[in-house]
Design an enzyme around this catalytic site. Sequence first.
Site, PDB file in Angstrom:
ATOM      1  N   LYS A 200       0.842  -1.192   0.000  1.00 16.05           N
ATOM      2  CA  LYS A 200       0.000   0.000   0.000  1.00 16.05           C
ATOM      3  C   LYS A 200       0.877   1.242   0.000  1.00 16.05           C
ATOM      4  CE  LYS A 200      -2.449   3.489   2.013  1.00 16.05           C
ATOM      5  NZ  LYS A 200      -1.928   4.747   2.606  1.00 16.05           N
TER       6      LYS A 200
ATOM      7  N   ASP B 161      -5.643   5.462 -15.154  1.00 16.45           N
ATOM      8  CA  ASP B 161      -6.629   4.692 -14.391  1.00 16.45           C
ATOM      9  C   ASP B 161      -5.986   4.083 -13.145  1.00 16.45           C
ATOM     10  OD1 ASP B 161      -8.529   2.896 -13.457  1.00 16.45           O
ATOM     11  OD2 ASP B 161      -9.128   2.219 -15.442  1.00 16.45           O
TER      12      ASP B 161
END
Length: 428
Positions: A266, A282
């Site tokens: 993360k 995206d």
Amino acid sequence: MTDDATRRTSRISGFHKLRVEQRIDHVAAFADLGDEHRRQLAAPSNMDTHLADHMIENMITTIAIPVGIATNMRVDGRDVLVPMATEESSVVAAVGNSARQCYESGGFTTSMSGTEMIAQIQLLGVPDPARARLLILERRAEIERICNACDPTLVGLGGGFRDLDVRRIDTPAGSMVITHIVVDTRDAMGANTVNSMAERLAPNIAAWTGGRTLLRILSNLADRRVVRARATWTCAAIGGAEVRDAMVAAYHFADNDPYRAATHNKGIMNGVSAVVLATGNDTRAVESGAHAFAARSGRYRSLTSWEVTADGDLAGAIELPLAVGLVGGAVKIHPTARALLAVLQVGTASELARIIAAVGLAQNFGAMKALATEGIQRGHMSLHARNLAFAVGAVGDEVAEIARRIVEGRSINEAAAAAALAELREQG
């Protein structure tokens, strides 16, 4: 519950046909918004309302995300300033600080496997899946013609159909035959292109095999578009052998424990997604591909690797799929994304992807060093303290002072910030 509340409904016929200000009126009435919230929704941004209204459905407003610049980045021998769009404090600072510490060692060296994307066509209802697989493979030349006819412009730019793979998978719903078409999409992310090819090809596959095609869609596990970046930090630059060894131990923790790997990766995506967002690409496609890639061995692992070099320095590397582009979608029409791409001065999608991978590696270095030394909270919370000061109403010079007081008091929360502000104003 009031009578007004019971009459509220989300069924608003023709909502998409209304003007933006009319949609805001409906939403404000439904949610009992006050004037302050209504004005905020209607406030102008650096994106034209007409353009935003044509990018998504039922648009009522835009939401601004701060864009910072990561400095000190040298990628493949070229200095670059990297725009990063994120709401999280310390992310941009971590990249710049990490890059500074390896700048004199040459910065980041990168490579990329290619610019190919995969589309999948699901085939059901064939009594002999093994035979169906071979029937499809035998039609490779015809498949290439069908796919390339979908986008002559791409073919003219040197892209187009590249490869064919057909797999049989056994599922609780029965055997399925999955066709992969591999397409070089050049400087586009390529989702629309490969999806169109899969749609065009599907009826042919059904006719050749006697089966029934169902899903026809790209895969976001873009393992034909893998980017790699590496860098070396000298032992002296990072604070000595003790820090170096602690960071290597932190990496091995992440690579062998999925609970740690999830947070470790993360942190990497904090950097990666910030550049992807800033350039109009995206974020969801990139994130899903990265996490799937991290689990490709059957166990969720670190996207980076770290080791001690023969000279006693710290070497890090990252490897992940990055399906990003310079043309198509929001990249082409969002004016801020175009401006930020101009800041990056990249000429190809591959070059953009390699810079993004370098940012991911720098972000990981910064997070691991903080964790292995002072802990993540000290640096992160020092920046977060400024956000808390803003949240409780501090203005001007008050912001820095409130942040300083709550950090020194080790109570970095909104209540402490409010108390510090009240005390400061009483003293003033």
